[in-house]
Scaffold this motif. Structure first.
Motif, PDB file in Angstrom:
ATOM      1  N   VAL A  47     143.284  65.394  46.006  1.00 45.28           N
ATOM      2  CA  VAL A  47     144.278  66.433  45.751  1.00 45.28           C
ATOM      3  C   VAL A  47     145.280  65.862  44.767  1.00 45.28           C
ATOM      4  O   VAL A  47     145.859  64.812  45.006  1.00 45.28           O
ATOM      5  CB  VAL A  47     144.996  66.842  47.056  1.00 45.28           C
ATOM      6  CG1 VAL A  47     146.082  67.862  46.768  1.00 45.28           C
ATOM      7  CG2 VAL A  47     144.014  67.380  48.078  1.00 45.28           C
ATOM      8  N   THR A  48     145.457  66.542  43.623  1.00 41.17           N
ATOM      9  CA  THR A  48     146.393  66.015  42.629  1.00 41.17           C
ATOM     10  C   THR A  48     147.340  67.111  42.175  1.00 41.17           C
ATOM     11  O   THR A  48     147.089  68.296  42.373  1.00 41.17           O
ATOM     12  CB  THR A  48     145.657  65.475  41.387  1.00 41.17           C
ATOM     13  OG1 THR A  48     144.906  66.556  40.835  1.00 41.17           O
ATOM     14  CG2 THR A  48     144.754  64.331  41.745  1.00 41.17           C
ATOM     15  N   THR A  49     148.430  66.702  41.572  1.00 42.17           N
ATOM     16  CA  THR A  49     149.375  67.651  40.992  1.00 42.17           C
ATOM     17  C   THR A  49     149.573  67.273  39.516  1.00 42.17           C
ATOM     18  O   THR A  49     149.222  66.170  39.102  1.00 42.17           O
ATOM     19  CB  THR A  49     150.738  67.592  41.702  1.00 42.17           C
ATOM     20  OG1 THR A  49     151.158  66.233  41.752  1.00 42.17           O
ATOM     21  CG2 THR A  49     150.654  68.143  43.106  1.00 42.17           C
ATOM     22  N   ARG A  85     145.986  57.425  44.005  1.00 41.97           N
ATOM     23  CA  ARG A  85     145.743  58.481  43.020  1.00 41.97           C
ATOM     24  C   ARG A  85     145.906  59.872  43.618  1.00 41.97           C
ATOM     25  O   ARG A  85     145.918  60.872  42.924  1.00 41.97           O
ATOM     26  CB  ARG A  85     144.315  58.358  42.464  1.00 41.97           C
ATOM     27  CG  ARG A  85     144.072  57.060  41.751  1.00 41.97           C
ATOM     28  CD  ARG A  85     142.588  56.804  41.573  1.00 41.97           C
ATOM     29  NE  ARG A  85     141.910  56.660  42.861  1.00 41.97           N
ATOM     30  CZ  ARG A  85     140.633  56.304  42.992  1.00 41.97           C
ATOM     31  NH1 ARG A  85     139.899  56.078  41.924  1.00 41.97           N
ATOM     32  NH2 ARG A  85     140.089  56.181  44.180  1.00 41.97           N
ATOM     33  N   ASP A  86     146.000  59.924  44.951  1.00 37.47           N
ATOM     34  CA  ASP A  86     145.983  61.203  45.652  1.00 37.47           C
ATOM     35  C   ASP A  86     147.401  61.683  45.945  1.00 37.47           C
ATOM     36  O   ASP A  86     148.285  60.881  46.243  1.00 37.47           O
ATOM     37  CB  ASP A  86     145.205  61.050  46.954  1.00 37.47           C
ATOM     38  CG  ASP A  86     145.069  62.356  47.698  1.00 37.47           C
ATOM     39  OD1 ASP A  86     144.086  63.077  47.435  1.00 37.47           O
ATOM     40  OD2 ASP A  86     145.935  62.655  48.535  1.00 37.47           O
ATOM     41  N   ASP A  87     147.624  62.995  45.852  1.00 40.47           N
ATOM     42  CA  ASP A  87     148.954  63.553  46.105  1.00 40.47           C
ATOM     43  C   ASP A  87     148.989  64.439  47.347  1.00 40.47           C
ATOM     44  O   ASP A  87     149.963  65.149  47.576  1.00 40.47           O
ATOM     45  CB  ASP A  87     149.431  64.376  44.899  1.00 40.47           C
ATOM     46  CG  ASP A  87     149.624  63.496  43.670  1.00 40.47           C
ATOM     47  OD1 ASP A  87     150.081  62.357  43.842  1.00 40.47           O
ATOM     48  OD2 ASP A  87     149.300  63.958  42.566  1.00 40.47           O
ATOM     49  N   GLY A  88     147.926  64.449  48.111  1.00 43.16           N
ATOM     50  CA  GLY A  88     147.860  65.370  49.262  1.00 43.16           C
ATOM     51  C   GLY A  88     148.190  64.738  50.592  1.00 43.16           C
ATOM     52  O   GLY A  88     147.916  65.323  51.649  1.00 43.16           O
ATOM     53  N   ALA A  89     148.786  63.526  50.561  1.00 43.39           N
ATOM     54  CA  ALA A  89     149.015  62.797  51.816  1.00 43.39           C
ATOM     55  C   ALA A  89     149.871  63.599  52.793  1.00 43.39           C
ATOM     56  O   ALA A  89     149.574  63.660  53.991  1.00 43.39           O
ATOM     57  CB  ALA A  89     149.663  61.445  51.530  1.00 43.39           C
TER      58      ALA A  89
END
Lengths: 150, 252
Positions: free
Chosen positions: B138-140, B200-204
């Motif tokens: 999940v990225t922004t 690298r992930d933004d969905g934490a």
């Protein structure tokens, strides 16, 4: 440790039971987890302090009688100490049993009945215990010979 | 535990010894049986044979109706997790000589999921829990025009949980999952851990909120059954505690 029990009778189960019913908002389970850790550490100190004062100091266990308890509860320090111990231990135990009920009951009805019993028993212990600690009067007996009553 | 080796081993130097072993397999055919039951099969296996080889021998030479899943047969696909002598293992990574072959070896389907036939269970609830934790990047912001770079230390952080093969050995060894099937289970938390701690992930935050559920990480009782069961050696219980810690440090 790996459990090795086998209950073939439990299978096959309906698929529906896997559908998660909880709508997870709020941090209740998190706070209950934190409370267990916090109250556990506090209780270690409170309980061993209690045991040390009652059983080791002075004449030790031989000093414990009605007068000893009456003397302790005329002191606000021990009233607060004992009340903290009562509330923390009761809620700690309450939460532990609540978890066990959640983990072991399979039907919602059983769960509800057991939890109701648990809540009622916890309320009785908390209310009664708090009442006794703060309204305790060693001189309720007019013929009392205790030093506090003269 | 050593195998009970037969006497004819000195016939050819270097020959692999063979021995007889009994497999006690839990059988269930929903069209015929009311309840699962055990059946014994006697097979001659080599010292190098795995439980999967013994199952193959039974299916191919004795009873073709025996049903079990297996694909790669080399411990990578995660199809053949089963309960061997009361412990969740991959049949393709378990040597017969290592599971006390002097006595009958019990083979059961993994516990806590509905049995469809013999050793085959319905994996759908297990996969659904995995889907629920969003096991994808999940990225922004804007897409980079090149790879998303990551330092070796950042990659190291979640290396352990990338090894999961979704065999369900951990989730079906968990007593909390056995009870009512509501708990997300160790595997879903491992799957979430792999992304929560990926730089690298933004969905934490989303994943942590999902696992903060009543049936999420707080139901873990740290019995370590999952860590014991994992055929990939993932420190599953540790991963679950790390997710708990991340939730706590987020709130305070």
């Amino acid at each position: 440790m790996t459990a090795t029990t086998s209950e073939p009778g439990l299978r096959p189960v309906q698929k529906s039971r896997y559908k998660r019913r909880s709508k997870g908002r709020g941090n209740f389970e998190m706070w209950s987890w934190v409370f267990m850790r916090g109250s556990g550490v506090l209780l270690l100190f409170l309980v061993f302090g209690h045991l040390f004062v009652n059983l080791m100091l002075g004449q030790g266990i031989h000093a414990i009688d009605f007068a000893f308890v009456a003397g302790k509860w005329s002191n606000p320090f021990w009233q607060v100490w004992d009340m903290l111990m009562l509330w923390l231990a009761e809620l700690h135990g309450f939460n532990g049993v609540r978890t066990i009920i959640n983990d072991y009951t399979e039907k919602d009805s059983t769960r509800w009945v057991l939890k109701t019993l648990l809540v009622v028993s916890a309320l009785v212990v908390l209310v009664l215990g708090t009442l006794v600690i703060f309204t305790f009067d060693p001189c309720v007996d007019p013929g009392s010979t205790l030093s506090q009553c003269k | 535990m050593t195998a009970t080796v037969e006497e004819n081993t000195e016939a050819k130097p270097g020959a692999v010894p063979t021995f007889e072993v009994t497999l006690r397999i839990e059988r269930y055919n929903p069209e015929v049986d009311d309840a699962p039951h055990f059946e014994d099969y006697r097979v001659t296996v080599h010292g190098t044979d795995r439980v999967l080889d013994a199952l193959h021998q039974i299916k191919w030479d004795q009873d073709g109706s025996l049903s079990f899943r297996r694909s790669c047969a080399h411990g990578v696909c995660g199809s053949d997790a089963m309960r061997i002598n009361g412990k969740n293992r991959l049949a393709c990574k378990t040597l017969v000589k290592d599971v006390n072959p002097g006595k009958p070896i019990t083979v059961e389907p993994i516990k806590g999921l509905p049995v469809e036939k013999d050793l085959i269970v319905d994996m759908e609830p297990f996969f659904q829990a995995y889907r629920d934790v969003m096991p994808f990047l999940v990225t922004t912001g804007n897409e980079p025009t090149r790879e998303r770079l990551q330092s070796q230390e950042d990659r190291e952080r979640f290396d352990d949980t990338t090894k999961c093969i979704l065999c369900a050995a951990c989730t079906t060894s968990c007593p909390v999952f056995w009870n009512d099937g509501q708990y997300f289970g160790p595997q879903a938390i491992v799957g979430a851990h792999r992304f929560i701690f990926d730089s690298r992930d933004d969905g934490a935050a989303q994943r942590l909120e999902i696992l903060n559920d009543k049936e999420g990480v707080w139901r873990c009782r740290t019995t370590f059954n999952c860590t014991d069961a994992c055929p990939r050696g993932i420190q599953v219980t540790k991963a679950i505690q790390e997710v708990k810690r991340a939730l706590l440090t987020n709130k305070f």
